[in-house]
Design an enzyme around this catalytic site. Structure first.
Site, short mmCIF file in Angstrom:
data_model
loop_
_atom_site.label_atom_id
_atom_site.label_comp_id
_atom_site.label_asym_id
_atom_site.label_seq_id
_atom_site.Cartn_x
_atom_site.Cartn_y
_atom_site.Cartn_z
CG HIS A 69 0.41 6.46 -0.34
ND1 HIS A 69 -0.67 7.25 -0.71
CD2 HIS A 69 -0.04 5.68 0.67
CE1 HIS A 69 -1.71 6.95 0.03
NE2 HIS A 69 -1.36 6.00 0.89
CG HIS A 96 -1.64 1.27 1.45
ND1 HIS A 96 -2.88 1.53 0.92
CD2 HIS A 96 -1.30 2.39 2.14
CE1 HIS A 96 -3.28 2.74 1.27
NE2 HIS A 96 -2.33 3.29 2.00
CD GLU A 151 -4.36 6.41 2.52
OE1 GLU A 151 -4.47 5.56 1.61
OE2 GLU A 151 -3.41 6.40 3.33
CB SER A 199 -2.36 -0.12 -2.87
OG SER A 199 -3.26 0.42 -1.91
#
Length: 265
Positions: free
Chosen positions: A127, A122, A167, A187
């Site tokens: 990111h 993730h 997010e 993700s």
């Protein structure tokens, strides 16, 4: 960011190297391959460029030094290996210092499809590609500084800004096509297809509205907010975010678009 977790972070040796067992490299490889086919169609250009710049391995979990080399060269950021979950205080401290927290464990096969806490896939895959983008990097840095200075009550509202941008943020590209920049979506193959489908509510970016919108971490998001381009994050940085937090607190939260956790099936 509670501190209850079933995962243990992998600790680096004196050289900063983390030795992952082969089965964990295979989980990384499977996660990467499964999402690889979705990205050209759904990810924003800034993410795709960052993924290309990072050139992270597909067949094994990357070492943080490999990611740091590119981030430092592009935007002056680096990663910071952390336990599975950290406090808000530590989180904001790291961002304010241009360090992105990366939990150094990877999900188990049993939680392959969905994980409530951020793992290295993730963090790195979702990111880090966008941290090579100057606008995204500036927004993340400013967010960290604001959070560090905020009260406990203000931080609860600030968390919603992060949730609906970093997010789970969407944007419109130059062709007015909906694309993903939020790492929580990028993700997750399941959420990628869901976010790009007809089910969720898609709303234009509105800072106070966003700060008043409740969310749950353990479901597909019922609502997403859209910015005009990744560069729009520079405009968000110029807004009086803490004044908006004060207004949102006075107005109160919107009714949630989901069932309470205790009633959800």
């Amino acid at each position: 960011m509670s501190k209850q977790t079933t995962y243990q972070a992998r600790m680096p040796d004196s050289q900063g190297y983390i030795a992952y067992p082969e089965n964990e490299h295979k989980i990384w490889q499977a996660l990467y391959q499964r999402q690889k086919g979705n990205l050209p169609q759904y990810a924003c250009d800034a993410y795709l460029q960052g993924l290309k710049d990072l050139a992270m391995p597909e067949e094994r979990i990357p070492q943080l030094q490999e990611i740091d080399k590119v981030l430092l060269e592009t935007t002056g950021w680096k990663t910071a290996g952390v336990p599975a979950l950290i406090s808000f205080e530590k989180f904001f401290q790291l961002l304010a210092n241009k360090e992105f927290p990366v939990a150094t464990f990877i999900r188990s096969q049993e939680e392959f499809d969905y994980l409530q806490e951020p793992d290295i896939f993730h963090e790195i895959f979702g990111h880090c590609p966008l941290l090579t983008n100057p606008s995204f990097a500036r927004f993340s840095h400013e967010y960290g500084k604001l959070g560090l200075a905020a009260s406990k009550e203000e931080r609860v509202f600030l968390a919603r800004l992060y949730w609906f941008t970093v997010e789970f943020g969407l944007l419109r590209d130059s062709n007015n096509q909906l694309k993903i920049y939020g790492g929580g979506i990028l993700s997750s193959p399941g959420e990628t297809l869901y976010a790009m489908g007809d089910t969720p509510l898609i709303k234009p970016f509105d800072l106070i509205d966003m700060l008043r919108t409740p969310y749950r971490i353990d479901i597909m998001q019922p609502v997403y907010y859209v910015i005009d381009s990744i560069d729009y994050l520079d405009e968000v940085v110029k807004m009086d975010i803490m004044k908006a937090v004060t207004q949102a607190r006075q107005l109160g939260l919107h009714a949630p678009l989901f069932e309470p956790k205790s009633k959800a099936s």
